[in-house]
Scaffold this active site. Structure first.
Site, PDB file in Angstrom:
ATOM      1  CG  ASN A   1      41.324  50.020  15.296  1.00 43.72           C
ATOM      2  OD1 ASN A   1      41.085  51.058  14.670  1.00 43.72           O
ATOM      3  ND2 ASN A   1      42.555  49.615  15.541  1.00 43.72           N
TER       4      ASN A   1
ATOM      5  CG  ASP B   1      46.492  47.985  23.132  1.00 49.36           C
ATOM      6  OD1 ASP B   1      47.352  48.803  22.779  1.00 49.36           O
ATOM      7  OD2 ASP B   1      45.408  48.320  23.638  1.00 49.36           O
TER       8      ASP B   1
ATOM      9  CE  LYS C   1      39.209  30.910   3.915  1.00 48.23           C
ATOM     10  NZ  LYS C   1      38.181  30.632   2.949  1.00 48.23           N
TER      11      LYS C   1
ATOM     12  N   PRO D   1      54.395  45.811  20.353  1.00 46.70           N
ATOM     13  CG  PRO D   1      55.745  46.522  18.586  1.00 46.70           C
ATOM     14  CD  PRO D   1      54.782  45.438  18.995  1.00 46.70           C
ATOM     15  CG  ASP D   2      52.839  51.651  23.981  1.00 42.91           C
ATOM     16  OD1 ASP D   2      53.003  52.664  23.272  1.00 42.91           O
ATOM     17  OD2 ASP D   2      51.923  51.546  24.815  1.00 42.91           O
ATOM     18  CB  ILE D   3      54.694  52.740  18.271  1.00 43.61           C
ATOM     19  CG1 ILE D   3      54.293  51.384  17.688  1.00 43.61           C
ATOM     20  CG2 ILE D   3      55.660  53.456  17.333  1.00 43.61           C
ATOM     21  CD1 ILE D   3      53.375  51.464  16.495  1.00 43.61           C
TER      22      ILE D   3
ATOM     23  CG  PHE E   1      45.489  61.076  19.425  1.00 42.12           C
ATOM     24  CD1 PHE E   1      46.704  61.652  19.078  1.00 42.12           C
ATOM     25  CD2 PHE E   1      44.314  61.685  18.998  1.00 42.12           C
ATOM     26  CE1 PHE E   1      46.748  62.819  18.332  1.00 42.12           C
ATOM     27  CE2 PHE E   1      44.350  62.854  18.249  1.00 42.12           C
ATOM     28  CZ  PHE E   1      45.563  63.421  17.911  1.00 42.12           C
TER      29      PHE E   1
ATOM     30  CE  LYS F   1      45.689  55.149  27.324  1.00 43.31           C
ATOM     31  NZ  LYS F   1      44.658  54.771  26.381  1.00 43.31           N
TER      32      LYS F   1
HETATM   33  O1  C5P Z   1      47.287  52.303  25.294  1.00 46.53           O
HETATM   34  P1  C5P Z   1      46.460  52.910  24.226  1.00 46.53           P
HETATM   35  O2  C5P Z   1      46.367  52.052  22.989  1.00 46.53           O
HETATM   36  O3  C5P Z   1      45.134  53.412  24.634  1.00 46.53           O
HETATM   37  O4  C5P Z   1      47.287  54.239  23.845  1.00 46.53           O
HETATM   38  C1  C5P Z   1      46.912  55.051  22.814  1.00 46.53           C
HETATM   39  C2  C5P Z   1      48.097  55.804  22.315  1.00 46.53           C
HETATM   40  O5  C5P Z   1      49.245  54.971  22.220  1.00 46.53           O
HETATM   41  C3  C5P Z   1      47.879  56.314  20.907  1.00 46.53           C
HETATM   42  O6  C5P Z   1      48.590  57.504  20.765  1.00 46.53           O
HETATM   43  C4  C5P Z   1      48.462  55.199  20.049  1.00 46.53           C
HETATM   44  O7  C5P Z   1      48.832  55.680  18.781  1.00 46.53           O
HETATM   45  C5  C5P Z   1      49.626  54.765  20.884  1.00 46.53           C
HETATM   46  N1  C5P Z   1      49.951  53.332  20.768  1.00 46.53           N
HETATM   47  C6  C5P Z   1      51.140  52.940  20.181  1.00 46.53           C
HETATM   48  N2  C5P Z   1      51.478  51.613  20.109  1.00 46.53           N
HETATM   49  C7  C5P Z   1      50.657  50.692  20.632  1.00 46.53           C
HETATM   50  C8  C5P Z   1      49.462  51.060  21.246  1.00 46.53           C
HETATM   51  C9  C5P Z   1      49.136  52.389  21.298  1.00 46.53           C
HETATM   52  O8  C5P Z   1      51.875  53.809  19.684  1.00 46.53           O
HETATM   53  N3  C5P Z   1      50.995  49.413  20.554  1.00 46.53           N
END
Ligand code: C5P
Length: 402
Positions: free
Chosen positions: A211, A279, A289, A306-308, A326, A340
């Site tokens: 991104n 995500d 390749k 994983p959502d850290i 953020f 969020k």
């Molecule tokens: O859900 P979204 O990606 O919009 O959320 C943004 C926030 O979640 C940011 O603080 C980003 O660093 C954190 N994040 C994360 N792990 C992910 C996706 C987002 O820590 N897989």
């Protein structure tokens, strides 16, 4: 209590401005941090707050008049000007700044400022036009050249009804500046994790999904926290800006690597998730390749990363005292940010609009909303470094005062 403040003595000169009421809270907060406060009131200050409230909060005698000190059996003005580790003038009015710049010594406050051998910090407070007046700006430059430290003023609505720079800095900002003046930052002893940059999710050994995050805001935040004395672990995905000196840098590529690095860096007092994490990742990354084949359309399947942030925010044990996410959005920024915050279980969300026309993603400025449990603040557009300093001050206020 704060290690930098404990046992320090501060001589607080309260000038005659409407912001004098904030100095009462400053006394309270300084004492809470372990510092002692010797208060001095100017004559004009007594029009705004009373010596009794000042001495009650400081638990010290209030010095008001030069002639209080003529009894040389007591403390003389030279001695008083030196008993403290730092002199603070809050609020510093336009008149006080002019007298300081001119070297006047016609009342107790100005005499102490002339006689001291210690550093001086001022927190200016005045009407916007008075602040912008060339005379005040000249005096400010003179004072800076003389080594005087300055905190604020902030921009905002003023007691006189006008809008602009001139509001006295808030108490946590003044305390942060005092900590910095003492040499060690006010966040000394705190460990803070910052994630920054983008992630690269691999398709095959040469291709990835990324991104546009440049890492500018996350890097600025790590710098601001480092400058305030925090031990900072900077977990960064690929970014256009170089990581700062003086922080522990952990370089990662994928979201899963970022999660592992964050887990390894715990425990922390605060964790700030400024990275733009993908995500999804490609479910089956090719080991070689991938080749283009005639007439074939490529389909990739994705698996959720994983959502850290959510993982750390929902830790049952050892959760950092402050977890900040953020939210980069292109529509309904505030509503999305509030949702969020609840969804992820974090304490604050720093939300911004990253629609291409804002030029924020990858740019040098940011316009953010700070969504906390009970409030939403909309900050004016400013440099990302300024956003970072303001946020670092708020983090300090949350962790160390309150
Ligand atoms: O859900 P979204 O990606 O919009 O959320 C943004 C926030 O979640 C940011 O603080 C980003 O660093 C954190 N994040 C994360 N792990 C992910 C996706 C987002 O820590 N897989």
């Amino acid at each position: 209590m704060h290690p930098v403040m404990t046992g320090r003595r501060v001589l607080l000169i309260i000038g005659g401005g409407i912001a004098a009421y904030k100095s009462l809270d400053l006394i309270r907060q300084l004492r809470k941090q372990g510092a002692s406060v010797v208060p001095v009131l100017t004559r004009a200050a007594e029009e705004f707050i009373t010596p009794l409230s000042v001495s009650a909060l400081a638990a010290e005698k209030v010095y008001r008049d030069l002639f209080d000190l003529t009894d040389e059996a007591g403390m003389g003005h030279i001695e008083l000007s030196r008993v403290a580790d730092l002199l603070i003038v809050a609020p510093a009015t336009a008149h006080m700044m002019a007298r300081m710049a001119g070297g006047h010594a016609d009342d107790l406050a100005s005499t102490l400022l002339m006689a001291t051998d210690k550093r001086v910090l001022i927190a200016p407070s005045m009407n916007v036009r008075m602040w912008q007046h060339p005379a005040t700006q000249r005096n400010l430059a003179t004072l800076r050249d003389d080594g005087v430290l300055v905190v604020g003023p902030n921009e905002g609505e003023m007691a006189c009804g006008e809008f602009g720079p001139g509001r006295m800095a808030e108490v946590p900002e003044i305390i942060a500046a005092i900590g910095a003046a003492f040499g060690a930052g006010p966040l000394a002893g705190k460990h803070i994790i910052v994630t920054s940059g983008s992630t690269h999710e691999l398709i095959d050994p040469v291709r990835y999904i990324a991104n546009r995050s440049s890492g500018t805001q996350g890097t600025a935040l790590a710098v601001a926290l480092r400058d305030m004395g925090a031990r900072t672990t900077f977990v960064t995905g690929p970014a256009r800006v170089a990581p700062p000196d003086g922080v522990t840098v952990v370089r990662v590529k994928t979201a899963r690597e970022m999660q592992e690095a964050v887990t390894n860096a715990l425990p922390a007092n605060a964790a700030i998730f400024a990275a733009a994490v993908a995500d999804w990742r490609v479910e089956h990354e090719a080991t070689e390749k991938m080749k283009k084949r005639e007439g074939e359309v490529l389909h990739l399947t994705f698996a959720e990363n994983p959502d850290i942030l959510a993982g750390v925010a929902r830790m049952a044990e050892g959760r950092p005292a402050l977890v900040v996410g953020f939210a980069a959005e292109t529509t309904d920024v505030l509503a999305q940010a509030q949702a969020k915050r609840a969804r992820k279980g974090c304490d604050w969300i720093v939300a911004n609009d990253v629609s291409p026309e804002t030029d924020i993603m990858g740019g040098t400025e940011n316009a953010v909303h700070l969504v906390t449990g009970d409030s939403v603040e909309t900050w004016p557009r400013m440099a990302k470094a300024a956003v970072a300093r303001r946020l670092a001050t708020r983090i300090f206020a949350h962790l160390c005062t309150g």
